[in-house]
Design an enzyme around this catalytic site. Structure first.
Site, mmCIF file in Angstrom:
data_model
loop_
_atom_site.group_PDB
_atom_site.id
_atom_site.type_symbol
_atom_site.label_atom_id
_atom_site.label_comp_id
_atom_site.label_asym_id
_atom_site.label_seq_id
_atom_site.Cartn_x
_atom_site.Cartn_y
_atom_site.Cartn_z
ATOM 1 N N ASP A 198 2.000 -4.942 8.565
ATOM 2 C CA ASP A 198 0.813 -4.100 8.505
ATOM 3 C C ASP A 198 -0.396 -5.028 8.390
ATOM 4 O O ASP A 198 -0.489 -5.817 7.445
ATOM 5 C CB ASP A 198 0.912 -3.153 7.294
ATOM 6 N N TYR B 289 -10.678 1.129 10.869
ATOM 7 C CA TYR B 289 -11.939 1.390 10.151
ATOM 8 C C TYR B 289 -12.270 0.363 9.078
ATOM 9 O O TYR B 289 -13.271 0.483 8.399
ATOM 10 C CB TYR B 289 -11.950 2.796 9.550
ATOM 11 N N LYS B 290 -11.422 -0.636 8.913
ATOM 12 C CA LYS B 290 -11.719 -1.659 7.901
ATOM 13 C C LYS B 290 -12.499 -2.801 8.565
ATOM 14 O O LYS B 290 -13.639 -2.602 8.942
ATOM 15 C CB LYS B 290 -10.423 -2.104 7.238
ATOM 16 N N ARG C 229 -12.547 -4.615 -6.744
ATOM 17 C CA ARG C 229 -12.239 -5.247 -5.468
ATOM 18 C C ARG C 229 -13.530 -5.529 -4.700
ATOM 19 O O ARG C 229 -14.375 -4.644 -4.550
ATOM 20 C CB ARG C 229 -11.357 -4.272 -4.688
ATOM 21 N N PHE D 34 0.855 -1.185 0.000
ATOM 22 C CA PHE D 34 0.000 0.000 0.000
ATOM 23 C C PHE D 34 0.895 1.241 0.000
ATOM 24 O O PHE D 34 1.815 1.344 0.807
ATOM 25 C CB PHE D 34 -0.901 -0.016 1.243
HETATM 26 C C1 LIG Z 1 -5.878 1.154 4.578
HETATM 27 C C2 LIG Z 1 -4.423 1.019 4.727
HETATM 28 C C3 LIG Z 1 -3.689 2.003 5.377
HETATM 29 C C4 LIG Z 1 -4.367 3.248 5.816
HETATM 30 O O1 LIG Z 1 -3.560 4.135 6.452
HETATM 31 P P1 LIG Z 1 -4.178 5.435 7.106
HETATM 32 O O2 LIG Z 1 -3.058 6.051 7.800
HETATM 33 O O3 LIG Z 1 -5.303 4.997 7.999
HETATM 34 O O4 LIG Z 1 -4.746 6.288 6.023
HETATM 35 C C5 LIG Z 1 -2.329 1.786 5.570
HETATM 36 N N1 LIG Z 1 -1.739 0.666 5.114
HETATM 37 C C6 LIG Z 1 -2.441 -0.287 4.465
HETATM 38 C C7 LIG Z 1 -1.749 -1.514 3.997
HETATM 39 C C8 LIG Z 1 -3.791 -0.128 4.242
HETATM 40 O O5 LIG Z 1 -4.480 -1.046 3.589
#
Ligand SMILES: *Cc1c(COP(=O)(O)O)cnc(C)c1O
Length: 409
Positions: free
Chosen positions: A194, A219-220, A368, A124
């Protein structure tokens, strides 16, 4: 599988009662819980209480009276159970990006003399960006971002940190956490995982695999609400030596002593920075109550059945309309989402959303679909594929309005 057979599966599904704990819009099939989890009903009640009674009536007394000050640790302890960690190894704070910044800097400090950060080039982007910022800040670091099949050879005696996201946000590819952690540690490197697409989606065993650090998203799959606090994990064996660099007062040993000199807290609180967002932290705390009595193995089993079913039902459509499966078919390599590549993916997804099936699009060409076993039914999978078939057959997706790119995809 016929619709009747799937409805029969729903009737015997041990997780089926969980669906009633969520507020879901009528007629919508929500396949985007991997991006923003649905709203647990108890969050609505908790928000009402925190705003009206706690903030409204008890005002500043609430920090003690209603335990606001301990929210980061309380929430962290609840998350710990879901990711195979001890309650004092996890804390809720900040965003995933900021948490990664904190633990990556700390991890590099624990490997002085080593100058390489290894990651997946398809990680990401925020994770890669944070590493780039840190490399610039510290100077003299090499960022070794490679394809998944080159990771193993990228690890060497110069590697300070291997930093990976357990489930690939595009394809849903699931890493072998045990193996990669072991390989990195054999070279003397530290690992940061992560868990943005793992926590609440599948069983995670941080301590069983000897992981050093982890971060993840609220939030996921944890359903904490838009912009919910994230979390971080530091294995107990590293906590004393883990040096905070964002040295704010909430990470101080005695925040209310108001002394000028910074002294890190003796526990994981040292990786917190400023005042926690009480409203969002409370929402996440309530959302996590949904997981009480839920075994992640049970969630995993249903997740695999849902994604298997989706892939199976999609097969004729994939052949007819050119959807290319991007998600591994092997269970042990698949997270809780299914992705397809299609050159017109953006417009097709917008058209599908207009028909009440909500997934999302990830550039350059990925459709997705996230599967959240706590509130999805087998029947929903059937209807989602049916509606996609209608979108393709009718050519609805070709309408100009579905080509327009919004800010958020
Ligand atoms: C959703 C996601 C994030 C989100 O990071 P934020 O700091 O909350 O915006 C980070 N890393 C991964 C791999 C994600 O899927």
């Amino acid at each position: 599988m016929t619709l009747a057979e799937l409805q029969a599966l729903d009737r015997t599904d041990p997780l089926a009662p969980k669906r009633a704990e969520f507020l879901l819009p009528e007629g919508v099939i929500y396949l985007d819980g991997n991006s923003l989890g649905a709203l647990p009903k108890r969050v609505v009640a908790r928000m009402e209480q925190v705003v009206q009674a706690e903030w409204g009536q008890s005002l500043i007394k609430s920090w003690n009276l209603h335990g606001w000050i301990d929210l980061p640790q309380r929430v962290g302890a609840r998350i710990a159970r879901l990711i195979g960690a001890e309650p004092d190894e996890v804390i809720a704070a900040d965003s995933t990006s900021v948490n990664l910044f904190k633990v990556l800097l700390a991890a590099l400090e624990l490997r002085p003399g080593r100058r390489v950060i290894v990651s997946d080039i398809d990680n990401f982007p925020t994770d890669l960006y944070i590493a780039q910022g840190i490399a610039e800040l510290r100077g003299g670091y090499e960022l070794r971002f490679v394809k998944k099949d080159q990771l193993e050879e990228a690890l060497d005696e110069q590697t300070a940190v291997l930093m990976l996201t357990e489930v690939d946000y595009r394809t849903g590819y699931l890493y072998d956490m045990a193996r990669l952690t072991r390989l990195a540690q054999q070279k003397g490197a530290l690992t940061i995982w992560d868990l943005a697409h793992s926590a609440g989606a599948l069983p995670v065993q941080l301590n069983r695999h000897g992981v050093d650090f982890a971060v993840g998203c609220g939030y996921k799959y944890l359903n904490g609400g838009p912009g919910a606090p994230a979390f971080l994990f530091v294995a107990r064996r590293h906590q004393e030596a883990t040096r905070p660099f964002l040295t704010g007062w909430m990470g101080h040993q005695a925040p209310f002593a108001f002394v000028p000199e910074y002294l890190p807290a003796l526990d994981i609180r040292r990786l917190t920075v400023g005042t926690p967002g009480v409203l969002s932290m409370s929402a996440l705390e309530a959302a996590l109550e949904v997981f009480e009595g839920v075994e992640m193995e049970q969630v995993r089993q249903k997740s695999l059945q849902l994604t298997d079913l989706f892939i199976e039902l999609m097969e004729p459509l994939a052949a007819r309309y050119g959807f290319q499966l991007a998600t591994p078919r092997e269970h042990h390599r698949r997270g809780s989402q299914v992705a397809y590549r299609h050159p017109e993916g953006y417009a097709i997804m917008q058209a599908l959303i207009s028909q009440g099936v909500v997934g999302d699009f990830r550039a350059p060409d990925i459709l997705r679909f996230g599967f959240t076993p706590l509130y999805l039914r087998y029947e929903d999978v059937y209807h989602a594929v049916q509606r996609l078939e209608q979108v393709m057959q009718s050519g609805l997706w070709q309408e100009a309005r579905f080509q327009e790119r919004a800010k958020v995809t």
